[in-house]
Design a protein around this motif. Structure first.
Motif, short mmCIF file in Angstrom:
data_model
loop_
_atom_site.label_atom_id
_atom_site.label_comp_id
_atom_site.label_asym_id
_atom_site.label_seq_id
_atom_site.Cartn_x
_atom_site.Cartn_y
_atom_site.Cartn_z
N PRO A 382 0.77 -1.23 -0.10
CA PRO A 382 -0.10 -0.07 -0.13
C PRO A 382 0.70 1.10 0.07
O PRO A 382 2.06 1.28 0.51
CB PRO A 382 -0.83 -0.11 1.41
N ALA A 383 0.39 2.42 -0.90
CA ALA A 383 1.23 3.45 -0.62
C ALA A 383 0.37 4.84 -0.92
O ALA A 383 -0.87 4.86 -1.29
CB ALA A 383 2.20 3.37 -1.79
N PHE A 384 0.76 5.80 -0.49
CA PHE A 384 0.20 7.16 -0.66
C PHE A 384 1.43 8.10 -1.48
O PHE A 384 2.49 7.75 -1.19
CB PHE A 384 0.01 7.90 0.42
N LEU A 385 0.94 8.78 -2.52
CA LEU A 385 2.05 9.62 -3.34
C LEU A 385 1.34 11.02 -3.22
O LEU A 385 0.03 11.39 -3.57
CB LEU A 385 2.09 8.87 -4.70
N THR A 386 2.33 12.23 -2.79
CA THR A 386 1.67 13.50 -2.87
C THR A 386 2.80 14.57 -3.31
O THR A 386 3.68 13.86 -3.36
CB THR A 386 1.18 13.92 -1.27
N ASP A 387 2.19 15.82 -3.63
CA ASP A 387 3.07 16.60 -4.18
C ASP A 387 3.20 17.77 -2.76
O ASP A 387 2.57 17.54 -1.96
CB ASP A 387 2.84 17.32 -5.30
N ASP A 388 4.23 18.75 -2.97
CA ASP A 388 4.17 19.69 -1.81
C ASP A 388 3.22 20.73 -1.68
O ASP A 388 3.14 21.08 -0.58
CB ASP A 388 5.56 20.61 -2.13
N LEU A 389 2.17 20.78 -2.59
CA LEU A 389 1.19 21.63 -2.60
C LEU A 389 0.04 21.09 -1.87
O LEU A 389 -0.34 20.01 -1.68
CB LEU A 389 0.69 22.02 -3.92
N VAL A 390 -0.39 22.01 -0.58
CA VAL A 390 -1.62 21.57 0.16
C VAL A 390 -2.63 20.98 -0.62
O VAL A 390 -3.50 19.88 -0.29
CB VAL A 390 -2.17 22.42 1.09
N CYS A 391 -3.02 21.69 -1.87
CA CYS A 391 -4.08 21.23 -2.60
C CYS A 391 -3.70 20.79 -3.94
O CYS A 391 -4.44 20.73 -5.09
CB CYS A 391 -5.02 22.63 -2.92
N GLY A 392 -2.60 20.10 -4.05
CA GLY A 392 -2.07 19.35 -5.01
C GLY A 392 -2.78 18.17 -5.47
O GLY A 392 -3.86 17.84 -4.67
N THR A 393 -2.02 17.32 -6.08
CA THR A 393 -2.25 15.84 -6.53
C THR A 393 -1.60 15.09 -5.55
O THR A 393 -0.84 14.87 -5.05
CB THR A 393 -1.65 15.70 -7.81
N ARG A 394 -2.64 14.04 -5.05
CA ARG A 394 -2.46 13.00 -4.05
C ARG A 394 -2.95 11.94 -4.56
O ARG A 394 -4.08 11.73 -5.33
CB ARG A 394 -3.14 13.27 -2.71
N TYR A 395 -2.28 10.63 -4.36
CA TYR A 395 -2.80 9.32 -5.04
C TYR A 395 -2.67 8.24 -3.77
O TYR A 395 -1.80 8.17 -3.06
CB TYR A 395 -1.90 8.89 -6.09
N VAL A 396 -3.85 7.63 -3.88
CA VAL A 396 -3.80 6.58 -2.86
C VAL A 396 -3.77 5.22 -3.69
O VAL A 396 -4.53 5.11 -4.68
CB VAL A 396 -5.25 6.36 -2.16
N ILE A 397 -2.80 4.36 -3.32
CA ILE A 397 -2.36 3.27 -4.17
C ILE A 397 -2.34 1.87 -3.58
O ILE A 397 -1.79 1.74 -2.25
CB ILE A 397 -0.97 3.75 -4.64
N GLY A 398 -3.27 1.22 -4.17
CA GLY A 398 -3.13 -0.27 -3.48
C GLY A 398 -2.58 -1.03 -4.31
O GLY A 398 -2.90 -1.72 -5.47
N ALA A 399 -1.21 -1.30 -4.30
CA ALA A 399 -0.26 -2.20 -5.36
C ALA A 399 -0.19 -3.46 -4.64
O ALA A 399 0.20 -3.77 -3.50
CB ALA A 399 1.04 -1.47 -5.27
N GLU A 400 -0.19 -4.52 -5.69
CA GLU A 400 -0.14 -5.69 -5.22
C GLU A 400 1.45 -6.44 -5.30
O GLU A 400 1.47 -7.63 -5.15
CB GLU A 400 -0.90 -6.73 -6.44
N SER A 401 2.07 -5.43 -5.60
CA SER A 401 3.55 -5.97 -5.39
C SER A 401 4.54 -4.74 -5.38
O SER A 401 4.12 -3.79 -5.74
CB SER A 401 3.98 -7.00 -6.52
N SER A 402 5.72 -4.97 -4.71
CA SER A 402 6.62 -3.67 -4.48
C SER A 402 7.11 -3.15 -5.93
O SER A 402 7.35 -2.20 -6.04
CB SER A 402 7.55 -3.82 -3.53
N ALA A 403 7.42 -4.22 -6.83
CA ALA A 403 7.84 -3.66 -8.06
C ALA A 403 6.97 -3.32 -8.96
O ALA A 403 7.08 -2.20 -9.67
CB ALA A 403 8.14 -5.07 -8.76
N ALA A 404 5.65 -3.54 -8.87
CA ALA A 404 4.36 -2.95 -9.48
C ALA A 404 4.53 -1.65 -8.92
O ALA A 404 4.01 -0.55 -9.76
CB ALA A 404 3.24 -3.78 -9.57
N LEU A 405 4.50 -1.31 -7.86
CA LEU A 405 4.33 0.01 -7.02
C LEU A 405 5.50 0.90 -7.56
O LEU A 405 5.23 2.07 -8.07
CB LEU A 405 4.56 -0.10 -5.45
N ALA A 406 6.70 0.43 -7.51
CA ALA A 406 7.77 1.26 -8.23
C ALA A 406 7.54 1.70 -9.45
O ALA A 406 7.74 2.97 -10.04
CB ALA A 406 9.22 0.60 -7.87
#
Length: 486
Positions: A382-406
Motif C-alpha cells: 500500500p502507498a500514498f503519493l503526494t506533491d508539496d502543494l496543500v491542494c495539489g495531487t495526491r494518490y492512494v495506491i493499492g499495489a499488489e507487489s512492490s515492483a509494480a508499485l515502483a
C-alpha cells in the motif's frame, strides 16, 4: 372637484373641503385624515414606520417595519442560496462532484465500497465491505485468512502528521488451526476503532455475492487452469453457499464483540511507513518490499527523463540490481489483492491483502476457505503519493507487489495521471530476471536481461487520485477490476 364611487352611490369630493385650512401639514399627512381609498405614492412610504390600529400593509396592522423586512428577506435569500449550494456539494450529481471513490480488482467490490460511503460510512467502512467481497470473488488472490497491510491517513485533519501503517499476518504469526480467520479478525478490530456503519451492513454485500453468485473473472479462471483445478468459463456464474452461511454467523455480533472474543487487537502490528521525498514528490509505502521500491522511485525521480519507457527502464534496472544483491530475499513472495479508498472527509486508505500462494497453502475448511501459513513476509505494497502543494495531487495506491508499485508510482509522479498504471510493466523475478506479461506486448524499451513468462496472477495497481477537490479513480486492467465513484 371629482366624483368617486361609494356604497351610497356617486359622491362629490371637494378639494377645498378635503384640505381645509384648519388642517396642519402633519394632520393632512396622517393616515387617519386621508380620504378613504386614497393611497400615498411617495417613494419613502415603504420605509416609514406604520401606525398601530390601521389595517393596511404598511400600517400598524403589521409589526414588521420596512427596513427590517428588507433585511429579513435578504437574510432568508442568502440562507436559501447557501443551503442549495451545500445540498449540491453533498447530494448533487455524483459524476460532476464526486464525494468518494473505491478502486479494486472486482467491480462488484468497488461498488460495495462506494455504497458504504453513500450510506455515510468512512473509508474504513468501505474497505471492510470491499475486502470481504474480494475474499469471496477473488479467492486466488485473497481469502478470509489473508494477511494484510494498510496505510491510513486522515488527510484533512492530520496532513502534517505521518500516515499510520497497520499490518497483520505474514510470517509473524504462529500456526493454529483453531484460530479465527486473520482477515475477518483484523477487519473486526479495525472497524471497532475506525468504522461508523453497522458491522452487519458491511458483511451483507459479500453474503449476497456468495449466495446469489458472481461471474468468474478471467484471472481466476486462468489461475485455476494453471493449478490444474476445475476450470469454469470466464463470465460463468459461481456461488459459494457454505461461505455465505459462514458470513451470516458474523452478523450475529458487532465488530467490537468479535474483536474482544478473538482478541483481534493483538493481531495488529502498528509501524511507521517508509517514506522518501524527491523533486517535490513524497511517497509513503508499507510492506517488506517498501525500502527497495522507494529507492527505485527516488533514483528515477532524480533524472530529467520525460519518456515513460525510459523512466520505467530506470526503475526496472534499479529493481534488478536490488534483486541480484538480495538473492532469495527479494522480491517478497505471495499473491495479493489491493484496494484504494478516499471518502468525503478526505480520509485516505490503501489496503492490500494477500496469500503465500494462490488459494492459500492450507486445506479447505467446510466453509470453502483455506487457512494460509506464510513462511516469509508477503509482497503487500500500500502507498500514498503526494506533491508539496496543500491542494495539489495526491494518490492512494493499492499495489499488489512492490515492483509494480515502483513502476507505476514514477509514471504517476511524472504526470501520467491515474491512467498511467496501465503503462507497460515487467515482473521482477528473484535473481534479476524479468517476467513478461503474456497478455501485453513487450515494453518498447526492451531489456538485455534474461526474460521469462510472468507468472499469474499479474500484480495490479488500483488507484484513487485527488486533485484539489476533484476525484479520479482507476482499477488496473491486470486485475480485471473496475473503480467506482459517487
Amino acid at each position: 372637484m371629482f366624483w368617486r364611487n361609494s356604497t351610497s352611490g356617486l359622491k362629490q369630493i371637494n378639494f377645498n373641503d378635503q384640505f381645509s385650512p384648519e388642517m396642519t401639514n402633519d394632520t393632512a399627512d396622517s393616515p387617519e385624515h386621508q380620504a378613504p381609498g386614497v393611497v400615498e405614492l411617495r417613494e419613502d412610504v415603504p420605509l416609514k414606520a406604520g401606525v398601530e390600529g390601521s389595517g393596511g400593509v404598511w400600517g400598524g396592522g403589521s409589526c414588521v417595519r420596512g427596513p427590517k423586512l428588507i433585511v429579513a428577506a435578504f437574510a432568508a435569500l442568502s440562507a436559501a442560496i447557501t443551503l442549495a449550494l451545500l445540498t449540491q456539494i453533498y447530494y448533487g450529481d455524483y459524476e460532476i462532484v464526486p464525494h468518494g471513490a473505491t478502486s479494486s480488482s472486482v467491480a462488484a467490490c468497488s461498488r460495495a465500497g462506494t455504497d458504504a460511503l453513500k450510506d455515510g460510512g468512512f473509508a474504513l467502512d468501505a474497505a471492510v465491505a470491499a475486502a470481504l467481497c474480494l475474499a469471496v470473488t477473488a479467492p486466488h488472490r485473497t481469502s478470509m485468512d489473508a494477511s494484510g497491510s494498510m496505510l491510513y491517513w486522515e488527510y484533512r485533519q492530520s496532513r502534517t502528521q505521518q500516515p499510520s501503517l497497520i499490518e497483520w499476518g505474514g510470517s509473524a504469526t504462529q500456526s493454529d488451526a483453531h484460530r479465527p480467520p486473520r482477515l475477518v479478525a483484523a477487519l473486526a478490530a479495525l472497524h471497532a476503532q475506525l468504522g461508523v456503519l453497522p458491522w452487519s451492513r458491511l458483511v451483507q454485500p459479500a453474503i449476497e455475492l456468495a449466495r446469489e453468485g458472481f461471474p468468474v473473472s478471467e484471472g481466476l479462471a486462468a489461475v485455476e487452469g494453471a493449478a490444474g483445478m476445475k476450470v469454469m468459463v470466464p463470465g460463468a456464474m459461481r456461488s459459494a453457499p457454505a461461505l455465505a452461511d459462514f458470513l451470516e454467523t458474523l452478523k450475529k455480533n458487532t465488530s467490537a464483540e468479535l474483536s474482544a472474543a478473538w482478541n483481534s487487537a493483538s493481531l495488529l502490528r502498528k509501524n511507521l511507513p517508509r517514506a522518501t521525498t524527491r523533486s517535490g514528490v513524497r511517497v509513503w509505502a508499507g510492506g517488506p518490499g517498501a525500502g527497495v521500491a522507494l529507492e527505485a522511485i527516488e533514483t528515477a525521480l532524480q533524472t530529467t527523463l520525460s519518456d515513460p519507457d525510459q523512466i520505467t527502464l530506470k526503475v526496472v534496472n534499479s529493481l534488478q540490481q536490488a534483486a541480484a544483491a538480495e538473492g532469495s530475499d527479494w522480491p517478497p513472495a505471495g499473491v495479493a489483492s489491493g484496494l484504494a479508498v478516499i471518502d468525503r472527509r478526505d480520509n485516505y486508505l490503501a489496503l492490500v491483502t494477500g496469500l503465500s500462494m494462490p488459494f492459500g497453502n492450507g486445506a479447505l475448511t467446510g466453509e470453502g476457505w483455506a487457512y494460509d501459513e506464510p513462511t516469509a513476509p508477503l509482497d503487500l505494497a500500500p502507498a500514498f503519493l503526494t506533491d508539496d502543494l496543500v491542494c495539489g495531487t495526491r494518490y492512494v495506491i493499492g499495489a499488489e507487489s512492490s515492483a509494480a508499485l515502483a513502476q507505476a508510482a514514477v509514471i504517476l509522479a511524472t504526470g501520467g495521471g491515474a491512467g498511467g498504471v496501465e503503462h507497460g510493466r515487467l515482473q521482477i523475478v528473484r535473481g534479476g530476471a524479468l517476467g513478461l506479461e503474456a497478455t501485453r506486448p513487450e515494453p518498447l524499451f526492451g531489456s538485455p536481461a534474461p526474460t521469462i513468462n510472468a507468472s499469474l496472477p499479474y500484480a495490479a495497481v488500483n488507484v484513487v487520485q485527488q486533485r484539489g477537490d476533484s476525484l479520479l479513480s482507476h482499477a488496473d486492467s491486470r486485475g480485471g477490476g473496475l473503480a467506482s465513484r459517487f
